[in-house]
Design a protein around this motif. Sequence first.
Motif, PDB file in Angstrom:
ATOM      1  N   ARG A  26      63.008   2.815  10.602  1.00  0.00           N
ATOM      2  CA  ARG A  26      62.408   1.669  11.132  1.00  0.00           C
ATOM      3  C   ARG A  26      61.775   2.161  12.419  1.00  0.00           C
ATOM      4  N   GLY A  27      62.214   3.094  13.239  1.00  0.00           N
ATOM      5  CA  GLY A  27      61.671   3.685  14.249  1.00  0.00           C
ATOM      6  C   GLY A  27      60.237   4.595  13.953  1.00  0.00           C
ATOM      7  N   ASP A  28      60.168   5.008  12.955  1.00  0.00           N
ATOM      8  CA  ASP A  28      59.133   6.061  12.578  1.00  0.00           C
ATOM      9  C   ASP A  28      57.848   5.386  11.689  1.00  0.00           C
ATOM     10  N   ASP A  29      56.865   4.872  12.838  1.00  0.00           N
ATOM     11  CA  ASP A  29      55.756   4.268  12.448  1.00  0.00           C
ATOM     12  C   ASP A  29      55.064   4.956  11.416  1.00  0.00           C
ATOM     13  N   ALA A  30      54.758   6.444  11.781  1.00  0.00           N
ATOM     14  CA  ALA A  30      53.862   7.061  10.812  1.00  0.00           C
ATOM     15  C   ALA A  30      54.553   7.051   9.370  1.00  0.00           C
ATOM     16  N   LYS A  31      55.783   7.313   9.287  1.00  0.00           N
ATOM     17  CA  LYS A  31      56.459   7.359   8.001  1.00  0.00           C
ATOM     18  C   LYS A  31      56.514   6.016   7.181  1.00  0.00           C
ATOM     19  N   LEU A  32      56.586   5.011   8.045  1.00  0.00           N
ATOM     20  CA  LEU A  32      56.480   3.590   7.146  1.00  0.00           C
ATOM     21  C   LEU A  32      54.832   3.224   6.882  1.00  0.00           C
ATOM     22  N   LEU A  33      54.019   3.651   7.662  1.00  0.00           N
ATOM     23  CA  LEU A  33      52.681   3.567   7.406  1.00  0.00           C
ATOM     24  C   LEU A  33      52.121   4.352   6.025  1.00  0.00           C
ATOM     25  N   ASN A  75      49.234 -11.981   5.553  1.00  0.00           N
ATOM     26  CA  ASN A  75      48.832 -11.380   6.749  1.00  0.00           C
ATOM     27  C   ASN A  75      48.947  -9.927   6.654  1.00  0.00           C
ATOM     28  N   PRO A  76      48.176  -9.067   7.236  1.00  0.00           N
ATOM     29  CA  PRO A  76      48.366  -7.581   7.049  1.00  0.00           C
ATOM     30  C   PRO A  76      49.645  -6.899   7.903  1.00  0.00           C
ATOM     31  N   GLY A  77      50.217  -7.442   8.707  1.00  0.00           N
ATOM     32  CA  GLY A  77      51.485  -7.209   9.439  1.00  0.00           C
ATOM     33  C   GLY A  77      52.626  -7.163   8.509  1.00  0.00           C
ATOM     34  N   THR A  78      53.268  -5.882   8.081  1.00  0.00           N
ATOM     35  CA  THR A  78      54.436  -5.698   7.138  1.00  0.00           C
ATOM     36  C   THR A  78      55.659  -5.472   7.929  1.00  0.00           C
ATOM     37  N   ILE A  79      56.839  -6.083   7.239  1.00  0.00           N
ATOM     38  CA  ILE A  79      58.131  -6.033   7.580  1.00  0.00           C
ATOM     39  C   ILE A  79      58.725  -5.292   6.566  1.00  0.00           C
ATOM     40  N   PHE A  80      59.535  -4.129   7.209  1.00  0.00           N
ATOM     41  CA  PHE A  80      59.898  -3.003   6.267  1.00  0.00           C
ATOM     42  C   PHE A  80      61.339  -3.250   5.938  1.00  0.00           C
ATOM     43  N   LEU A  81      61.529  -3.918   4.698  1.00  0.00           N
ATOM     44  CA  LEU A  81      62.932  -4.326   4.010  1.00  0.00           C
ATOM     45  C   LEU A  81      63.830  -3.344   3.600  1.00  0.00           C
ATOM     46  N   GLY A  82      63.283  -2.024   3.038  1.00  0.00           N
ATOM     47  CA  GLY A  82      63.912  -1.084   2.645  1.00  0.00           C
ATOM     48  C   GLY A  82      63.433  -0.146   1.518  1.00  0.00           C
ATOM     49  N   ALA A  88      58.930   2.093  -1.114  1.00  0.00           N
ATOM     50  CA  ALA A  88      59.344   1.044  -0.005  1.00  0.00           C
ATOM     51  C   ALA A  88      58.823  -0.615  -0.360  1.00  0.00           C
ATOM     52  N   VAL A  89      59.650  -1.336   0.005  1.00  0.00           N
ATOM     53  CA  VAL A  89      59.559  -2.792  -0.386  1.00  0.00           C
ATOM     54  C   VAL A  89      59.417  -3.532   1.276  1.00  0.00           C
ATOM     55  N   PHE A  90      58.504  -4.144   1.372  1.00  0.00           N
ATOM     56  CA  PHE A  90      57.939  -5.064   2.607  1.00  0.00           C
ATOM     57  C   PHE A  90      57.892  -6.537   2.395  1.00  0.00           C
ATOM     58  N   GLY A  91      58.241  -7.264   3.511  1.00  0.00           N
ATOM     59  CA  GLY A  91      57.999  -8.573   3.618  1.00  0.00           C
ATOM     60  C   GLY A  91      56.775  -8.891   4.408  1.00  0.00           C
ATOM     61  N   MET A  92      55.889 -10.232   3.838  1.00  0.00           N
ATOM     62  CA  MET A  92      54.768 -10.363   4.341  1.00  0.00           C
ATOM     63  C   MET A  92      54.695 -11.939   4.218  1.00  0.00           C
ATOM     64  N   GLY A  93      54.147 -12.424   5.691  1.00  0.00           N
ATOM     65  CA  GLY A  93      53.834 -13.847   5.635  1.00  0.00           C
ATOM     66  C   GLY A  93      52.306 -14.206   5.192  1.00  0.00           C
ATOM     67  N   LYS A 156      58.054  -4.311  16.661  1.00  0.00           N
ATOM     68  CA  LYS A 156      58.487  -3.036  16.597  1.00  0.00           C
ATOM     69  C   LYS A 156      59.563  -2.733  15.675  1.00  0.00           C
ATOM     70  N   GLU A 157      60.109  -1.490  15.558  1.00  0.00           N
ATOM     71  CA  GLU A 157      60.978  -1.103  14.474  1.00  0.00           C
ATOM     72  C   GLU A 157      60.897  -1.559  13.169  1.00  0.00           C
ATOM     73  N   GLY A 158      59.612  -1.426  12.579  1.00  0.00           N
ATOM     74  CA  GLY A 158      59.493  -2.000  11.336  1.00  0.00           C
ATOM     75  C   GLY A 158      59.542  -3.545  11.059  1.00  0.00           C
ATOM     76  N   GLY A 159      59.296  -4.201  12.159  1.00  0.00           N
ATOM     77  CA  GLY A 159      59.568  -5.730  12.150  1.00  0.00           C
ATOM     78  C   GLY A 159      61.183  -6.139  12.481  1.00  0.00           C
ATOM     79  N   TRP A 160      62.028  -5.116  12.822  1.00  0.00           N
ATOM     80  CA  TRP A 160      63.272  -5.710  13.202  1.00  0.00           C
ATOM     81  C   TRP A 160      63.483  -5.895  14.598  1.00  0.00           C
ATOM     82  N   LYS A 161      62.336  -6.060  15.404  1.00  0.00           N
ATOM     83  CA  LYS A 161      62.595  -5.980  16.718  1.00  0.00           C
ATOM     84  C   LYS A 161      61.220  -6.726  17.259  1.00  0.00           C
TER      85      LYS A 161
END
Length: 316
Positions: A26-33, A75-82, A88-93, A156-161
């Motif tokens: 969650r704290g690794d923005d480069a990895k999540l991207l 919406n382009p902003g993604t939430i990292f679910l796991g 990777a699986v994300f949540g999006m609004g 932040k934190e992949g959407g968890w904060k």
Amino acid sequence: MSAFDTFPLGQPAFVSHILDRAAHLRGDDAKLLALEQRPDARAYVVQRDSLVVKQEADGPRALLRIDEALNFGANPGTIFLGLREGAAVFGMGISAVAVEKLLPRSDVAVNELRGMAMQGVVPPDQLSAIAMAKSMVNWHQRHGYCANCGTRTAMKEGGWKRDCPACKTEHFPRTDPVVIMLVTAGDKCLLGRQKQFPPGMWSCLAGFVEAAETIEDAVRREIFEESGVRCTDVSYYMTQPWPYPSSLMIGCTARATSEDIVVDRAELEDARWFDRTEATLMLKRQHPDGLAGPHPFAIAHHLVGRWLQTDAGTRA
């Protein structure tokens, strides 16, 4: 396949999780991207209590490719679910305006999640991940500004904060504990009706746990406040995540020490005792008066079913 097959006793909706939450990412923005840009990345797209699904020949598909989600207007902003099998699986609004544009289309649908879960439209093993997406998307939509100073916060934190750039307050998603309980008195169980229930439906009593309150005290307090019944011997059964908007249902049982009912009409339309025969017919949707118990996708059904099964085993 019936609802009883989809959600067998002890397995209500939202409890079977298919994802590795992989919180260390969650704290690794480069990895999540990088994960988001991979072709195997997928997303659940939610809008309030509804889910965007792709209509296909073999039925609706809830797990969308990222490009599909964006093309639908997510919406382009993604939430990292796991991670699911390394992907990777994300949540999006998605906005209400974008949803309106989808409604005339035949290749996509926006359906209410509860109805799809009850009908078994979405595979049961995906419901927990969808519940996570729904809870997290709704949290971000409702908490865009700092509760401490009013400044716009950042994901932040992949959407968890969410962080406040002004006062540096950190905001985290919350889960609200709710007790839901089956109270019994010998061969009878106590069930209640809320005004919004479908006609003839009865279910277990429930309520939010208050500040500095134990689960046991919450069970006793809620039962007494709503029905006037005193109880003891509170026992824990199981929990069920409940994404409306983000609760944890704590299933319990208790034994009544009084049976006279005084209904709090502000909370319930009615409450009454049901014997084992009636409760069995209600769960099976076979009651001669058209009365019904809670649906198998809800923990309340499993509380009643477990009591009936245990009681039957005791008497065999």
